[in-house]
Design an enzyme around this catalytic site. Structure first.
Site, PDB file in Angstrom:
ATOM      1  N   HIS A   1     -13.583 -23.027  22.466  1.00 49.55           N
ATOM      2  CA  HIS A   1     -13.269 -22.812  23.885  1.00 49.55           C
ATOM      3  C   HIS A   1     -14.486 -22.377  24.695  1.00 49.55           C
ATOM      4  O   HIS A   1     -14.835 -23.034  25.692  1.00 49.55           O
ATOM      5  CB  HIS A   1     -12.130 -21.795  24.014  1.00 49.55           C
ATOM      6  CG  HIS A   1     -11.932 -21.268  25.390  1.00 49.55           C
ATOM      7  ND1 HIS A   1     -11.502 -22.063  26.432  1.00 49.55           N
ATOM      8  CD2 HIS A   1     -12.118 -20.018  25.909  1.00 49.55           C
ATOM      9  CE1 HIS A   1     -11.435 -21.323  27.540  1.00 49.55           C
ATOM     10  NE2 HIS A   1     -11.801 -20.088  27.241  1.00 49.55           N
TER      11      HIS A   1
ATOM     12  N   HIS B   1     -18.113 -15.186  27.302  1.00 44.68           N
ATOM     13  CA  HIS B   1     -17.199 -14.587  28.273  1.00 44.68           C
ATOM     14  C   HIS B   1     -15.984 -13.927  27.643  1.00 44.68           C
ATOM     15  O   HIS B   1     -15.326 -13.101  28.281  1.00 44.68           O
ATOM     16  CB  HIS B   1     -16.762 -15.620  29.320  1.00 44.68           C
ATOM     17  CG  HIS B   1     -15.766 -16.622  28.833  1.00 44.68           C
ATOM     18  ND1 HIS B   1     -16.129 -17.805  28.213  1.00 44.68           N
ATOM     19  CD2 HIS B   1     -14.411 -16.631  28.869  1.00 44.68           C
ATOM     20  CE1 HIS B   1     -15.040 -18.495  27.911  1.00 44.68           C
ATOM     21  NE2 HIS B   1     -13.985 -17.809  28.294  1.00 44.68           N
TER      22      HIS B   1
ATOM     23  N   GLU C   1     -13.594  -9.053  25.361  1.00 45.78           N
ATOM     24  CA  GLU C   1     -12.129  -8.996  25.448  1.00 45.78           C
ATOM     25  C   GLU C   1     -11.473  -9.187  24.081  1.00 45.78           C
ATOM     26  O   GLU C   1     -10.501  -8.514  23.746  1.00 45.78           O
ATOM     27  CB  GLU C   1     -11.630 -10.085  26.414  1.00 45.78           C
ATOM     28  CG  GLU C   1     -10.123 -10.135  26.601  1.00 45.78           C
ATOM     29  CD  GLU C   1      -9.623  -9.004  27.475  1.00 45.78           C
ATOM     30  OE1 GLU C   1      -8.409  -8.776  27.478  1.00 45.78           O
ATOM     31  OE2 GLU C   1     -10.443  -8.330  28.139  1.00 45.78           O
ATOM     32  N   ASP C   2     -12.017 -10.092  23.266  1.00 49.62           N
ATOM     33  CA  ASP C   2     -11.302 -10.526  22.067  1.00 49.62           C
ATOM     34  C   ASP C   2     -11.977 -10.172  20.745  1.00 49.62           C
ATOM     35  O   ASP C   2     -11.468 -10.539  19.687  1.00 49.62           O
ATOM     36  CB  ASP C   2     -11.098 -12.057  22.113  1.00 49.62           C
ATOM     37  CG  ASP C   2     -10.208 -12.478  23.274  1.00 49.62           C
ATOM     38  OD1 ASP C   2      -9.342 -11.680  23.673  1.00 49.62           O
ATOM     39  OD2 ASP C   2     -10.385 -13.599  23.789  1.00 49.62           O
TER      40      ASP C   2
ATOM     41  N   ASP D   1     -13.413 -21.595  32.763  1.00 46.71           N
ATOM     42  CA  ASP D   1     -12.542 -21.044  31.724  1.00 46.71           C
ATOM     43  C   ASP D   1     -11.097 -21.483  31.952  1.00 46.71           C
ATOM     44  O   ASP D   1     -10.419 -21.968  31.039  1.00 46.71           O
ATOM     45  CB  ASP D   1     -12.660 -19.519  31.749  1.00 46.71           C
ATOM     46  CG  ASP D   1     -11.640 -18.829  30.860  1.00 46.71           C
ATOM     47  OD1 ASP D   1     -11.506 -19.221  29.691  1.00 46.71           O
ATOM     48  OD2 ASP D   1     -10.980 -17.881  31.341  1.00 46.71           O
TER      49      ASP D   1
ATOM     50  N   ASP E   1      -2.999 -43.330  53.450  1.00 48.84           N
ATOM     51  CA  ASP E   1      -4.278 -43.147  52.771  1.00 48.84           C
ATOM     52  C   ASP E   1      -4.109 -42.982  51.264  1.00 48.84           C
ATOM     53  O   ASP E   1      -4.764 -42.170  50.643  1.00 48.84           O
ATOM     54  CB  ASP E   1      -5.042 -41.959  53.345  1.00 48.84           C
ATOM     55  CG  ASP E   1      -4.195 -40.687  53.381  1.00 48.84           C
ATOM     56  OD1 ASP E   1      -3.025 -40.765  52.977  1.00 48.84           O
ATOM     57  OD2 ASP E   1      -4.718 -39.643  53.788  1.00 48.84           O
TER      58      ASP E   1
END
Length: 735
Positions: free
Chosen positions: A61, A85, A89-90, A152, A273
């Site tokens: 990911h 990123h 957190e993980d 993300d 359109d």
């Protein structure tokens, strides 16, 4: 840490280290290759054996997120942030670990993205508001935080189908459509915005999406040759005029068509359109020359021309838009722009952000003729939505409104250009000039003439605010604004007077919930509910219920934890909004007092979600609730003393059912009426009455009375019907 290439599992294909680095160095030859190597390996090692819902290794990911950002040529620090990123957190990694290994700049960016992911627990509206608040505050420091978060979310949406629980998929898709896609649009990142919308639409309304895709496939089969011919003829006309241009056709996305079906009461076949052409030329002058050639060759459709070159959108989008009746009678939309304009249209904020010394930010000099305005200015203005508090419902809704709507350009008497969302009114203009101007406004002159404050502004208006000597914000002023800036300032004046009304509404809601469950609230201690929701007094609890932050059914369950499921279901069942006491539970504002009765005007039949106002009736008849666009309001144009500002409570769409009417023109063929009923049922509407009239050999009209949860629910039903090939038109009938 080893810098040798890590070995991903053979069953999973994603960007390898050398591929990612090659992408970065293709647009930034000075990129720090060693830093990218370390971040790639560190992400794989820290995420280790973690798996995603698809069964793939988790580290795939962040690598894919980094790959998405290379398409926008982001700098090395942003790519490293994308790789890292999720590690705070993980995994066991800390901010200090990131700073020590990758530097303070990367640590700040990773921390910013991490904070956006740690949403506080709470109600849906409060959670969305907290999400938006953190976004805005983080963006004000560094735009790369937003770009990493958008990438993300994009990769998460691409793999959303692997999540097993449909309610979780729906929640994520709704959040994406409400928050992330509008943010991407606001900073001009069109490609990410469009893909987020399409993926969300796929999960939120697959039936409507499939119907639109089938219609598009039919049109492609029928008109594909005509579209190819039109592209060639446009190119030939421009070449003959000596204008070098690239012309390529495109088909609108399913979601953009769905949005048009929602906004416009037209049939699918009337959309002009569905097909468009992008004309890319060398210089800005060539844009106007190409426009002249095209308008000379084919008739222009009236009111379909827009010049976003002389007046760019707030996200710096610049282009000429026109619709013509082209070759073979095909109505086509053309967007005429330069290569630089096209890059800004696709990449938005990423097109002109770069390092200036030690700071990463908007480079107006590099933007040149195609830049001009830092596109984050309009997002930073949303901070004003939070300065004065207010409930989360209003903050999210007004922020989304400002992010979604297109612009109207008006001028001060001295010629200063002010851009506002479409539909803005004079008070929005006043607060856009300065808060003090809005606070002291008492009237307005538009193009030199005194006009009512509820007059919508149009492009080119010259607006002069008539000011008084002291601040004044009558309650009905909030219905005369659409921008979050104006409404937050007015809310500052009204907040204290609202508290007592919220407590009264909350008390009535709790009484009603207890009564439905067969419980008497008199003599019952609410202490368990006070403890659960951390409220110091019953009055504070009632206020939270009145504001929609605490559900009445949750109060009941806290006080009587042993209630049967049937009793809880009865307590939370939807109720029909009727006149009198029940209406007052779901309508607030206007300085309502216990002695003033409410009734809904028959002329416009308001349902939750409609913008509403109250008109004080003569002879003590109470307050009539009208929709803001009701024609009958013209009768009260000069009677400012009878207008009352009203709003639906947050519980209105959640706890009630209202009756609304749609009038549809349908092809007269076997089984068609059954298709219509099926579509309404699939959209969770309940048909309570049906009346057919004006029946002809080819078409007939049918009035459909439907129980709906609110205006948004009704709009979705209408859009689903418009996507049906057998339905010619669908309109809401009021009164």
């Amino acid at each position: 840490m080893p810098s040798a290439e890590a070995s991903p599992p053979r069953h999973q294909r994603f960007l390898r280290q050398y591929e990612l680095i090659d992408r970065v160095k293709s647009y930034d030859p000075q990129a720090d290759e060693a830093l990218l190597d370390r971040a790639y390996v560190y992400a794989m090692r820290m995420h280790g054996g973690q798996l995603r819902a698809s069964g793939d290794p988790y580290f795939a990911h962040p690598i894919e997120v980094a790959g998405i950002l290379t398409d926008y040529r982001l700098d090395t620090a942003a790519i490293v942030t994308a790789l890292l990123h999720d590690v705070i957190e993980d995994t066991v990694a800390t901010r200090a670990d990131i700073a020590g290994k990758f530097g303070e700049e990367v640590a700040e960016l990773v921390e910013g993205v991490t904070k956006l992911s740690r949403l506080e627990m709470g109600g849906e509206h409060a959670r969305q508001a907290e999400n938006l608040r953190r976004f805005i505050l983080a963006i004000s420091k560094d735009v790369r935080v937003l770009m990493v978060k958008l990438a993300d979310r994009l990769h998460n949406m691409r793999t959303l189908h692997h999540i097993a629980k449909p309610e979780k998929r729906e929640r994520i898709a709704r959040e994406t459509l409400d928050i992330y896609a509008p943010l991407a649009r606001s900073i001009g990142v069109h490609r990410i915005c469009q893909e987020l919308e399409e993926l969300s639409f796929k999960h939120l309304n697959p039936t409507a999406r499939d119907a639109i895709l089938r219609r598009l496939e039919t049109i492609r089969t029928e008109q594909g040759a005509a579209v190819a011919t039109a592209s060639g003829e446009v190119t030939a006309r421009l070449e003959a005029a000596g204008i070098a241009a690239r012309v390529h056709g495109r088909q609108k996305s399913a979601y953009s068509i769905w949005r048009k079906l929602q906004r416009k009461s037209v049939a699918f076949s009337q959309l002009s359109d569905i097909y468009g052409f992008r004309v890319i030329v060398d210089e800005e002058d060539d844009c106007y020359r190409a426009l002249g050639v095209i308008h000379k060759a084919w008739p222009c459709v009236p009111e379909r021309f827009k010049d976003y070159i002389s007046t760019p959108k707030r996200n710096n989008y610049r282009s000429l838009h026109t619709t013509v009746v082209g070759p073979r009678g095909l109505r086509i939309e053309l967007q005429i722009r330069t290569e630089a304009m096209d890059r800004v249209a696709e990449e938005g904020v990423a097109a002109h952000w770069r390092y200036k010394g030690q700071t990463y930010g908007f480079d107006a000099q590099a933007a040149g003729a195609d830049g001009g305005r830092d596109p984050l200015i309009n997002l930073r203005q949303l901070v004003q939505l939070m300065e004065h508090g207010g409930d989360a419902e209003e903050m999210v809704e007004h922020a989304k409104l400002e992010m979604y709507l297109d612009q109207v350009f008006v001028f001060t008497p001295k010629g200063q250009l002010i851009s506002l969302p479409q539909g803005a009114m004079p008070l929005d203009f006043a607060y856009a000039v300065h808060t003090d101007v809005g606070d002291t406004a008492v009237g307005v002159k538009i193009n030199g003439e005194l006009r009512p404050l509820r007059t919508p502004l149009v492009n080119g208006d010259v607006v002069e605010v008539v000011r008084g000597h002291k601040p004044s914000a009558p309650p009905n002023w909030r219905s005369l604004t659409v921008t979050g800036r104006a409404r937050s300032a007015i809310r500052r004046h009204l907040r204290m007077t609202e508290r007592e009304e919220f407590m009264r509404l909350g008390r009535a809601a709790v009484d009603q919930v207890f009564a439905r469950a067969g419980r008497d609230r008199a003599g019952v201690s609410l202490r368990p509910a006070l403890d659960r929701f951390a409220q110091p007094t019953e009055e504070e609890l009632y206020e939270q219920v009145g504001r929609g932050r605490v559900a009445g059914a949750d109060v009941l369950e806290s006080v009587f934890p042993g209630l049967k499921p049937s009793e809880l279901t009865a307590a939370s069942a939807r109720t029909r909004i009727e006149d009198g006491r029940s209406a007052r539970l779901y309508v607030r504002g206007g300085g309502l007092t216990p002695g003033v009765s409410l009734h809904f005007a028959d002329c416009c039949s308001p349902v939750p979600g409609d913008r509403i106002v109250g008109i004080l009736q003569p002879s003590g008849e109470g307050l009539a609730v009208h929709t803001i666009d009701c024609p009958r309001l013209a009768d009260y144009e000069d009677q400012d003393d009878v207008w009352r500002d009203l709003h639906w409570t947050p519980q209105a769409e959640d706890n009630t059912v209202s009756r609304a009417r749609l009038m549809a023109t349908i092809r007269n063929a076997p089984g068609v009426l059954g298709q219509v009923c099926t579509l309404i049922g699939e959209a969770h509407g309940n048909i309570v009455n049906m009346h057919m009239h004006h029946r002809q050999s080819d078409f007939f009209d049918v009035d459909l009375d439907i129980d709906v949860a609110g205006a948004r629910h009704l709009t979705n039903i209408a859009a689903a019907l418009r996507a049906c090939p057998s339905v010619e038109t669908v309109d809401r009938t009021k009164g």
